[in-house]
Enzyme design. Structure first.
Site, PDB file in Angstrom:
ATOM      1  CB  CYS A   1      -1.811  -6.554   0.443  1.00  0.00           C
ATOM      2  SG  CYS A   1      -3.319  -6.390  -0.517  1.00  0.00           S
TER       3      CYS A   1
ATOM      4  CG  HIS B   1      -5.607  -0.789  -2.208  1.00  0.00           C
ATOM      5  ND1 HIS B   1      -5.393  -1.356  -0.977  1.00  0.00           N
ATOM      6  CD2 HIS B   1      -5.304   0.539  -2.066  1.00  0.00           C
ATOM      7  CE1 HIS B   1      -4.977  -0.432  -0.122  1.00  0.00           C
ATOM      8  NE2 HIS B   1      -4.919   0.734  -0.778  1.00  0.00           N
TER       9      HIS B   1
ATOM     10  CG  ASP C   1      -3.708  -5.163  -4.968  1.00  0.00           C
ATOM     11  OD1 ASP C   1      -4.801  -4.779  -4.527  1.00  0.00           O
ATOM     12  OD2 ASP C   1      -2.649  -5.101  -4.319  1.00  0.00           O
TER      13      ASP C   1
ATOM     14  CG  ASP D   1      -1.895  -1.118   1.279  1.00  0.00           C
ATOM     15  OD1 ASP D   1      -1.951  -1.907   0.316  1.00  0.00           O
ATOM     16  OD2 ASP D   1      -2.607  -1.235   2.299  1.00  0.00           O
TER      17      ASP D   1
ATOM     18  CG  ASP E   1      -3.467   3.879  -0.369  1.00  0.00           C
ATOM     19  OD1 ASP E   1      -3.142   5.014   0.040  1.00  0.00           O
ATOM     20  OD2 ASP E   1      -4.158   3.077   0.279  1.00  0.00           O
TER      21      ASP E   1
END
Length: 362
Positions: free
Chosen positions: A352, A245, A247, A104, A196
């Site tokens: 992560c 995020h 991903d 992150d 992020d």
């Protein structure tokens, strides 16, 4: 046997053969805190009340999460990967969140490591406290450049003018309000750079990212100014109003092979980027299975896409995601199962918990 890379940082894809990596740890993690409108925009509704100051995750959950991370680290070392670990921090005492999710806060682009400009105030010192010693060691390599995030003078400036900010919140009585997120209305404004690192993925010289509830246009512009010469940053048009995020939205498995979450992005949106014109793009065809124990405090079932590539064949996946593992096996991948559900509970999965530092041949 662990091989020692020539340079300490050299990575610009998500899938080339891995040689060294940072892996976080879960110990002493606490629930992150943010204004209620941000929590409502990004977190599962049934867990809103947990996101209050200095609220520790259950100790038994953290113990199991750390055991899962140690097993993951052993898998990496068994494959010859050099692993860096952060220092122990009492996040309760610091009023922070965790050292479990370094992705992150850090992204490697070529020989450069870029620190995120976190939107969430509780994360502003996360990299400094947990990872500064690792970054200092990396900077001993003369080719390595570390770009540290600028200091934030007025954290609440990101929320000024956001609908509902400053009003009384119906859930916990705090003054900070609610916010209905629409397709072009995020939980932050554009007052200062915010992003992020996990809102971006590397595809060689092209970095693909998204605007989200934690990443604004100034954050994208900042990242563009920080990447080495010759790299570009392109934005993907996502349909997820809770975006935070990227991903668990797109997953590049190897060169020209990508899985995407059809609930958050379309094939048409992907093909708007020239990068993906000649890529094999697969919508994941199954619904993630629900799970109550351990609870997903901060994530959805789509976290099953948050895997970690060792190379263009081998991918570490959550041991319980058998259907997903079989799906990528049919695409020519070799899934390596590892239990990670307790790590999932505190906010992320394999991608992560890592910052890949060296990938061979990138």
């Amino acid at each position: 046997m662990v091989s020692v890379p020539t340079h300490l940082v050299s990575a610009d894809t998500e899938w080339s053969p891995l040689r060294s990596v940072i892996v976080g740890h879960a110990a002493d993690s606490c629930f992150p805190t943010a204004p209620p409108h941000m929590i409502k925009a990004t977190m599962p509704e049934e867990h809103f009340a947990s996101f209050r100051p200095k609220n520790r995750f259950p100790a038994s959950l953290l113990d199991r999460a750390d055991a899962e991370v140690r097993q993951f680290v052993q898998i990496l070392r068994d494959h010859g990967v050099l692993v860096y670990r952060p220092k122990a921090i009492d996040w309760f005492a610091e009023g922070g969140y965790t050292a479990a999710m370094p992705r992150d806060g850090l992204i490697t682009v070529g020989n450069t490591v870029i620190e995120a400009c976190f939107a969430w105030e509780c994360r502003h010192r996360e990299i400094e406290l947990g990872f500064s010693e690792i970054l200092a060691d990396l900077e001993k390599d003369p080719v390595v450049r570390v770009v540290r995030a600028p200091k934030v003078e007025r954290p609440d400036a990101l929320y000024e003018g956001i609908r509902g900010f400053g009003q009384k919140d119906a859930v916990n009585g705090e003054v900070n309000g609610t916010h209905t997120v629409h397709s072009h209305e995020w939980a932050i404004n554009n007052a200062r750079p915010a992003f992020d690192a996990a809102d971006f993925l590397r595809f060689g010289k092209t970095i693909v990212g998204q605007l989200s509830n934690v990443t604004n246009q100034k954050g994208v512009d900042y990242l563009r100014s920080a990447v080495p010469e010759g790299y570009s940053v392109e934005l993907l048009d996502v349909t997820d109003e809770h975006a935070m995020h990227i991903d668990a939205t797109i997953l590049p498995l190897r060169q020209r092979l990508l899985i995407y979450n059809p609930e958050r992005v379309s094939k048409r949106a992907l093909q708007k980027l020239d990068l993906f014109k000649d890529w094999e793009l697969h919508a994941y065809p199954y619904q993630p299975a629900p799970r109550e124990n351990p609870p997903r405090y901060m994530t959805s079932g789509w976290l099953l896409m948050n895997v970690f590539s060792l190379d263009e064949k081998k991918v570490v996946v959550e041991a319980g995601d058998v259907e997903f593992a079989e799906y990528i096996r049919k695409l020519g991948m070799e899934p390596i199962p590892c239990p990670f559900q307790h790590v999932n509970s505190i906010g992320g999965s394999f991608h992560c918990t890592t910052v890949d530092l060296v990938r061979q041949g990138t």
